[in-house]
Design a protein around this motif. Structure first.
Motif, PDB file in Angstrom:
ATOM      1  N   THR A 126       0.841  -1.134  -0.034  1.00  0.00           N
ATOM      2  CA  THR A 126       0.117  -0.062  -0.068  1.00  0.00           C
ATOM      3  C   THR A 126       0.934   1.370  -0.059  1.00  0.00           C
ATOM      4  O   THR A 126       0.440   2.235  -0.633  1.00  0.00           O
ATOM      5  N   GLN A 127       1.926   1.372   0.792  1.00  0.00           N
ATOM      6  CA  GLN A 127       2.570   2.745   0.711  1.00  0.00           C
ATOM      7  C   GLN A 127       3.148   2.819  -0.634  1.00  0.00           C
ATOM      8  O   GLN A 127       3.380   4.066  -0.873  1.00  0.00           O
ATOM      9  N   ALA A 128       3.724   1.823  -1.204  1.00  0.00           N
ATOM     10  CA  ALA A 128       4.352   2.044  -2.562  1.00  0.00           C
ATOM     11  C   ALA A 128       3.313   2.617  -3.438  1.00  0.00           C
ATOM     12  O   ALA A 128       3.615   3.267  -4.384  1.00  0.00           O
ATOM     13  N   ASN A 129       2.143   1.798  -3.461  1.00  0.00           N
ATOM     14  CA  ASN A 129       0.999   1.993  -4.205  1.00  0.00           C
ATOM     15  C   ASN A 129       0.611   3.662  -3.802  1.00  0.00           C
ATOM     16  O   ASN A 129       0.265   4.303  -4.960  1.00  0.00           O
ATOM     17  N   ALA A 130       0.615   3.998  -2.798  1.00  0.00           N
ATOM     18  CA  ALA A 130       0.214   5.353  -2.482  1.00  0.00           C
ATOM     19  C   ALA A 130       1.129   6.455  -3.268  1.00  0.00           C
ATOM     20  O   ALA A 130       0.571   7.442  -3.550  1.00  0.00           O
ATOM     21  N   ALA A 131       2.501   6.028  -3.418  1.00  0.00           N
ATOM     22  CA  ALA A 131       3.350   6.999  -3.995  1.00  0.00           C
ATOM     23  C   ALA A 131       3.061   7.070  -5.524  1.00  0.00           C
ATOM     24  O   ALA A 131       2.976   8.224  -6.146  1.00  0.00           O
ATOM     25  N   PHE A 132       2.610   6.158  -6.226  1.00  0.00           N
ATOM     26  CA  PHE A 132       2.287   6.060  -7.573  1.00  0.00           C
ATOM     27  C   PHE A 132       0.963   6.707  -7.782  1.00  0.00           C
ATOM     28  O   PHE A 132       0.795   7.511  -8.301  1.00  0.00           O
ATOM     29  N   ALA A 133      -0.067   6.633  -6.781  1.00  0.00           N
ATOM     30  CA  ALA A 133      -1.370   7.105  -6.943  1.00  0.00           C
ATOM     31  C   ALA A 133      -1.436   8.612  -6.616  1.00  0.00           C
ATOM     32  O   ALA A 133      -2.304   9.339  -7.364  1.00  0.00           O
ATOM     33  N   LEU A 134      -0.517   9.183  -5.796  1.00  0.00           N
ATOM     34  CA  LEU A 134      -0.046  10.572  -5.765  1.00  0.00           C
ATOM     35  C   LEU A 134       0.414  11.212  -7.088  1.00  0.00           C
ATOM     36  O   LEU A 134       0.145  12.267  -7.185  1.00  0.00           O
ATOM     37  N   ALA A 135       1.208  10.263  -7.679  1.00  0.00           N
ATOM     38  CA  ALA A 135       1.795  10.889  -8.892  1.00  0.00           C
ATOM     39  C   ALA A 135       0.856  11.053  -9.970  1.00  0.00           C
ATOM     40  O   ALA A 135       0.754  12.043 -10.826  1.00  0.00           O
ATOM     41  N   VAL A 136      -0.028  10.097  -9.880  1.00  0.00           N
ATOM     42  CA  VAL A 136      -1.290  10.110 -11.128  1.00  0.00           C
ATOM     43  C   VAL A 136      -2.272  11.461 -10.678  1.00  0.00           C
ATOM     44  O   VAL A 136      -2.748  12.190 -11.472  1.00  0.00           O
ATOM     45  N   ASP A 137      -2.476  11.667  -9.178  1.00  0.00           N
ATOM     46  CA  ASP A 137      -3.776  12.215  -8.842  1.00  0.00           C
ATOM     47  C   ASP A 137      -3.310  13.234  -7.606  1.00  0.00           C
ATOM     48  O   ASP A 137      -3.984  12.912  -6.569  1.00  0.00           O
ATOM     49  N   PRO A 138      -2.375  13.940  -7.624  1.00  0.00           N
ATOM     50  CA  PRO A 138      -1.845  14.402  -6.777  1.00  0.00           C
ATOM     51  C   PRO A 138      -2.780  15.659  -5.659  1.00  0.00           C
ATOM     52  O   PRO A 138      -2.683  15.676  -4.594  1.00  0.00           O
ATOM     53  N   ASP A 139      -3.919  15.957  -6.410  1.00  0.00           N
ATOM     54  CA  ASP A 139      -4.629  16.820  -5.815  1.00  0.00           C
ATOM     55  C   ASP A 139      -6.174  16.280  -5.077  1.00  0.00           C
ATOM     56  O   ASP A 139      -7.024  16.963  -4.730  1.00  0.00           O
ATOM     57  N   ASN A 140      -6.000  14.749  -4.954  1.00  0.00           N
ATOM     58  CA  ASN A 140      -7.099  14.255  -4.351  1.00  0.00           C
ATOM     59  C   ASN A 140      -6.979  14.143  -2.865  1.00  0.00           C
ATOM     60  O   ASN A 140      -6.076  13.535  -2.290  1.00  0.00           O
ATOM     61  N   PRO A 141      -8.002  15.018  -2.455  1.00  0.00           N
ATOM     62  CA  PRO A 141      -7.975  15.061  -0.790  1.00  0.00           C
ATOM     63  C   PRO A 141      -8.188  13.595  -0.016  1.00  0.00           C
ATOM     64  O   PRO A 141      -7.393  13.500   0.922  1.00  0.00           O
ATOM     65  N   ALA A 142      -9.013  12.920  -0.525  1.00  0.00           N
ATOM     66  CA  ALA A 142      -9.328  11.403   0.157  1.00  0.00           C
ATOM     67  C   ALA A 142      -7.906  10.772  -0.043  1.00  0.00           C
ATOM     68  O   ALA A 142      -7.490   9.949   0.842  1.00  0.00           O
ATOM     69  N   LEU A 143      -7.161  10.679  -1.216  1.00  0.00           N
ATOM     70  CA  LEU A 143      -5.944   9.900  -1.365  1.00  0.00           C
ATOM     71  C   LEU A 143      -4.931  10.589  -0.535  1.00  0.00           C
ATOM     72  O   LEU A 143      -3.818   9.679   0.101  1.00  0.00           O
ATOM     73  N   ARG A 144      -4.773  12.105  -0.542  1.00  0.00           N
ATOM     74  CA  ARG A 144      -3.943  12.517   0.483  1.00  0.00           C
ATOM     75  C   ARG A 144      -4.055  12.011   1.950  1.00  0.00           C
ATOM     76  O   ARG A 144      -3.013  11.761   2.780  1.00  0.00           O
ATOM     77  N   ALA A 145      -5.305  12.047   2.430  1.00  0.00           N
ATOM     78  CA  ALA A 145      -5.408  11.775   3.697  1.00  0.00           C
ATOM     79  C   ALA A 145      -5.150  10.231   3.864  1.00  0.00           C
ATOM     80  O   ALA A 145      -4.483   9.822   4.974  1.00  0.00           O
TER      81      ALA A 145
END
Length: 254
Positions: A167-186
């Motif tokens: 999950t932690q590595a996946n979060a880094a990629f997800a943020l590269a795709v969608d950095p302004d997603n507040p749910a993802l950042r939380a």
């Protein structure tokens, strides 16, 4: 009823459910040792569920069957899983101890991959990961996208019990795709805190995955635009967006 993730190898989870009498259901036992340690001298498991044939999911079967002969092993129609006693396919209904599960065919990671859904839980092997998805070893982007869409359509309060702590590595990629997603950042902040405390990030809720996981959001204009920028071309549909995201993730170093 709380699913218990048993760590195995570098980042695998073997999932365990226990009923009121202490009898267990075991999911994807790539290694027998964590299961034997967890169950000790208790009663034999009700059954073992297998999602696909990769060794880190079936490698412990033989030793568990030596310890508990006759334990039912449910697995897909796949000749590479030689220790199965019950073959299952899409739509099959299973009654195992006090639990009820439905089988979903989810090809893509492998051609015969299945998932098991029931009791508010989803055992999805290597098809869906929290904030990510599995690599396509035997399937096509269209197959994998269809499989993920099938899982994404389950109730939002379904708890996702996938087989790796990625999950932690996946979060880094997800943020590269969608950095302004507040749910993802939380979610990324929560993941960082959990891993810093050496706690699992799983199970995850499916509604949270639908809000944060880019591989479940291939119709989202933000995700599509990011995939097109990275691919350098227009993408015709959600399956092409998925394929571009998966290719991006395959080479991503976050």
């Amino acid at each position: 009823m709380e699913p218990l993730p048993l760590p195995a190898f570098d980042d695998n989870y073997i999932w365990l459910l226990r009923d009121a009498a202490g009898r267990a259901l075991v999911v994807d036992p790539g290694d027998a040792a964590p299961v034997l340690a967890a169950l000790g001298d208790g009663p034999p498991p009700h059954a073992i569920l297998v999602t696909h044939h990769h060794p880190d999911h079936i490698g412990g079967l033989r030793a568990l069957l030596e310890r508990w002969p006759g334990t039912p092993v449910y697995a897909p129609h796949e000749e590479r899983i030689t220790d199965a006693s019950h073959r299952v396919g899409d739509g099959d209904e299973l009654a195992i101890g006090p639990w009820r599960f439905r089988v979903l065919a989810v090809p893509g990671h492998t051609r015969s991959h299945v998932a098991y859904v029931g009791e508010g839980l989803l055992f999805c092997g290597d098809t869906l990961f929290s904030l990510g998805c599995g690599r396509m070893f035997e399937g096509t982007p269209a197959q994998m996208h269809a499989s993920l869409s099938k899982l994404a359509a389950l109730p939002g309060d379904t708890r996702v019990c996938c087989a790796h702590e990625y999950t932690q590595a996946n979060a880094a990629f997800a943020l590269a795709v969608d950095p302004d997603n507040p749910a993802l950042r939380a979610r990324a902040r929560d993941i960082h805190a959990l891993r810093a405390a050496h706690r699992p990030t799983l199970p995850a809720r499916l509604d949270q995955e639908r809000a944060c996981n880019p591989f479940l959001r291939c119709d989202d204009p933000v995700v599509r635009a990011a995939a097109q920028r990275h691919a350098g071309r227009l993408l015709a549909d959600a399956a092409e967006v998925f394929g571009a995201l998966r290719a991006w993730k395959d080479g991503f170093r976050g």
